[in-house]
Design an enzyme around this catalytic site. Structure first.
Site, mmCIF file in Angstrom:
data_model
loop_
_atom_site.group_PDB
_atom_site.id
_atom_site.type_symbol
_atom_site.label_atom_id
_atom_site.label_comp_id
_atom_site.label_asym_id
_atom_site.label_seq_id
_atom_site.Cartn_x
_atom_site.Cartn_y
_atom_site.Cartn_z
ATOM 1 N N HIS A 8 -1.098 27.343 -29.364
ATOM 2 C CA HIS A 8 0.059 26.465 -28.956
ATOM 3 C C HIS A 8 -0.203 25.360 -30.171
ATOM 4 O O HIS A 8 -1.160 24.804 -30.024
ATOM 5 C CB HIS A 8 0.430 25.937 -27.498
ATOM 6 C CG HIS A 8 1.397 25.224 -27.517
ATOM 7 N ND1 HIS A 8 2.651 25.674 -27.002
ATOM 8 C CD2 HIS A 8 1.873 23.954 -27.614
ATOM 9 C CE1 HIS A 8 3.529 24.772 -26.661
ATOM 10 N NE2 HIS A 8 2.910 23.731 -27.151
ATOM 11 N N HIS B 192 -4.974 21.229 -20.576
ATOM 12 C CA HIS B 192 -5.605 20.415 -21.449
ATOM 13 C C HIS B 192 -6.438 19.362 -20.910
ATOM 14 O O HIS B 192 -6.059 18.863 -19.880
ATOM 15 C CB HIS B 192 -4.705 20.029 -22.045
ATOM 16 C CG HIS B 192 -4.987 19.274 -23.374
ATOM 17 N ND1 HIS B 192 -6.031 19.656 -24.482
ATOM 18 C CD2 HIS B 192 -4.542 17.985 -24.105
ATOM 19 C CE1 HIS B 192 -6.122 18.876 -25.390
ATOM 20 N NE2 HIS B 192 -5.162 17.548 -25.021
ATOM 21 N N GLU C 222 -2.307 9.890 -22.437
ATOM 22 C CA GLU C 222 -1.296 10.463 -22.660
ATOM 23 C C GLU C 222 -0.189 9.869 -21.885
ATOM 24 O O GLU C 222 -0.357 9.929 -20.701
ATOM 25 C CB GLU C 222 -1.207 11.777 -22.863
ATOM 26 C CG GLU C 222 -2.069 12.516 -24.070
ATOM 27 C CD GLU C 222 -2.004 14.018 -23.665
ATOM 28 O OE1 GLU C 222 -1.314 14.549 -22.764
ATOM 29 O OE2 GLU C 222 -2.836 14.716 -24.294
ATOM 30 N N HIS D 277 -1.722 10.969 -18.254
ATOM 31 C CA HIS D 277 -2.851 11.620 -17.992
ATOM 32 C C HIS D 277 -4.032 10.821 -18.854
ATOM 33 O O HIS D 277 -3.992 10.805 -20.117
ATOM 34 C CB HIS D 277 -2.558 12.748 -18.528
ATOM 35 C CG HIS D 277 -1.448 13.776 -17.714
ATOM 36 N ND1 HIS D 277 -0.589 14.090 -18.439
ATOM 37 C CD2 HIS D 277 -1.135 13.687 -16.472
ATOM 38 C CE1 HIS D 277 0.504 14.890 -17.513
ATOM 39 N NE2 HIS D 277 -0.294 14.496 -16.166
ATOM 40 N N HIS E 110 -4.585 18.365 -17.205
ATOM 41 C CA HIS E 110 -3.348 18.362 -17.174
ATOM 42 C C HIS E 110 -2.591 19.617 -17.712
ATOM 43 O O HIS E 110 -3.512 20.326 -18.565
ATOM 44 C CB HIS E 110 -2.444 17.169 -17.264
ATOM 45 C CG HIS E 110 -2.586 16.814 -18.871
ATOM 46 N ND1 HIS E 110 -3.673 16.194 -19.298
ATOM 47 C CD2 HIS E 110 -1.975 17.091 -20.011
ATOM 48 C CE1 HIS E 110 -3.886 15.836 -20.585
ATOM 49 N NE2 HIS E 110 -2.767 16.436 -20.879
#
Length: 458
Positions: free
Chosen positions: A292, A335, A341, A365, A371
């Site tokens: 991704h 992740h 973030e 996060h 998360h």
């Protein structure tokens, strides 16, 4: 403000010149600061970098105004409620954090303008040493009257979520609607008018100014294009009125008084200006053969540190796009990150958490806090047919990402009363699917036997 008064010059980071058409020729033709300026104006330079900064990064503009900005009474400390860079008085919280939509003041209980409706949510560093950033939430229901503000600490990147902002600056006027952003750089005075209840997010950076990210292998075309960043045309008012000047200085708020409008700049030229950008103009890149793509491919603006590739702050968006993927998990992967973030939602539903993450709210996060998609999203995506499809239509989520470890203020952790205490539950439904007796065919996973893989290192 009439809508036709808002005009723009195009560009990002270039040298501009603009005159109010009521005073043609107000900009000197031969030098920046002549002995006597046209129309009896004062010349004033606004510097956004050190005088000796390299030419490629040097930022300054010359303002030709009716009265110098120095003409005001002494600044005095004021209490602006929860607008202060104070994140050291509250105990750190490493948990995944989510906020319900932040409350907009009830007009029936009194008028609250943009400056009065500012609240500091979290931050890191120190504005006195010009190192760090802060994240603020604004929520207001009335216009700033005979009042303006500016930050001595850093740049304001303003992200409206609800309600249109009509912003009057020393450089001219700008209208900023939800799904647009604007940047009011350090030291620029501005006032905000609204015609409806309004709410949004602000990222303030102390170190440097925002720039466009380098494109690298993407090539010449992609992400945000310079021509889509818009700068206001000069406009002035010559009024003798009692006006309040609010200054954010070293994380605290101050005010002074002056007997004239601060928006009396008749003409200006330079490369240090406010600007706006329409998020719909972002050129999305997203076709994935496996894994991704990192969210860095959605970076609109970045404020880089002295370490190459490490951002003090990135402004990243997740716009509507075609999702074209094969042999991979479509949503964001699970992740843990060495960056912080903070995410906000302007409109719609975010694909990885369609229910709990709502417009006007936010999530944080922190560094190395795990998360990713909630359990419902995981099950759905794991069994989805990976055909090309449109995703995020009608949605615009964004992220403020930083290499700093962000800490909450008391308002962000307690006073705002918007913390979602049950956020952690969205992952509690994740269950083990592991079965060593039910091995998938390697061809189905796109892999091959470990014993057959040639191992090497760089």
């Amino acid at each position: 403000m009439a809508e036709e008064e808002f005009q723009y010059l195009s560009g990002f980071g270039n040298e501009f010149a603009s005159e109010d058409p009521r005073c043609p020729g107000c900009l000197p033709k031969t030098q920046n600061n002549p002995q006597k300026c046209p129309y009896g104006l004062y010349a004033e330079q606004l510097s956004g970098t050190a005088f000796t900064a390299p030419r490629v990064t040097n930022k300054r503009s010359w303002l030709y105004r009716i009265r110098p900005s120095a003409l005001h009474t002494p600044f005095k400390p004021i209490d602006m409620g929860n607008m202060r860079d104070d994140w050291n008085s509250w105990y750190p919280d490493p948990n995944q954090l989510r906020w319900h939509p932040f409350t907009i003041p009830d007009a029936a209980k009194g008028a609250v303008d943009f400056a009065e409706g500012l609240n500091t949510l979290c931050g890191a560093g120190d504005p006195k040493t010009r190192n760090g950033l802060s994240i603020h939430i604004y929520a207001c229901n009335s216009s700033m009257l005979h009042k303006c503000m500016y930050s001595s600490d850093g740049d304001f990147l303003i992200v409206p979520q609800k309600g249109t902002l009509r912003i009057l600056t020393e450089f001219g006027k700008m209208t900023i609607k939800p799904n647009e952003i604007c940047v009011i750089q350090q030291g620029m005075r501005f006032s905000v008018q609204v015609s409806e209840p309004s709410r949004g997010y602000i990222l303030e950076t102390y170190n440097k100014h925002f720039t466009l990210p380098d494109l690298g292998p993407i090539g010449a075309n992609g992400l945000a294009n310079p021509r889509d960043f818009l700068t206001p045309v000069a406009w002035f008012e010559d009024k003798e009125i009692q006006c309040t000047i609010i200054n954010k200085f070293q994380g605290k708020m101050f005010e002074a008084q002056q007997g004239h409008s601060p928006f009396d700049v008749v003409g200006w030229h330079g490369n240090y200006t406010p600007y706006k950008y329409d998020l719909d103009k972002f050129m999305v890149i997203n076709a994935v053969a496996f894994d991704h793509a990192d969210p860095s491919i959605f970076t609109v603006l970045t404020c880089q540190s002295e370490t190459a590739g490490v951002a003090i702050a990135d402004f990243v968006i997740f716009p509507p796009r075609w999702s074209v993927q094969e042999h991979t998990f479509r949503p964001p992967y699970y992740h843990r990150n060495c960056m912080s973030e903070f995410m906000g939602l302007i409109k719609g539903k975010y694909e990885a958490k369609e229910e709990g993450f709502r417009s006007g709210g936010g999530t944080l996060h922190s560094m190395m806090t795990p998360h990713g998609p909630d359990s419902e999203c995981f099950e759905k995506a794991s069994n989805a047919n990976l055909k090309a499809e449109r995703i995020a239509d009608g949605t615009m989520a964004f992220m403020f990402e930083s290499s700093f470890s962000l800490a909450l203020t008391e308002w962000g952790n307690k006073t705002c009363l918007r913390v979602d205490e049950e956020y952690y539950k969205c992952w509690q439904g994740l269950k083990s699917h592991f079965n060593p007796n039910d091995r998938l065919k390697l061809s189905e996973t796109g892999g091959e036997s470990v014993s057959k893989v040639k191992k090497f290192s760089f």
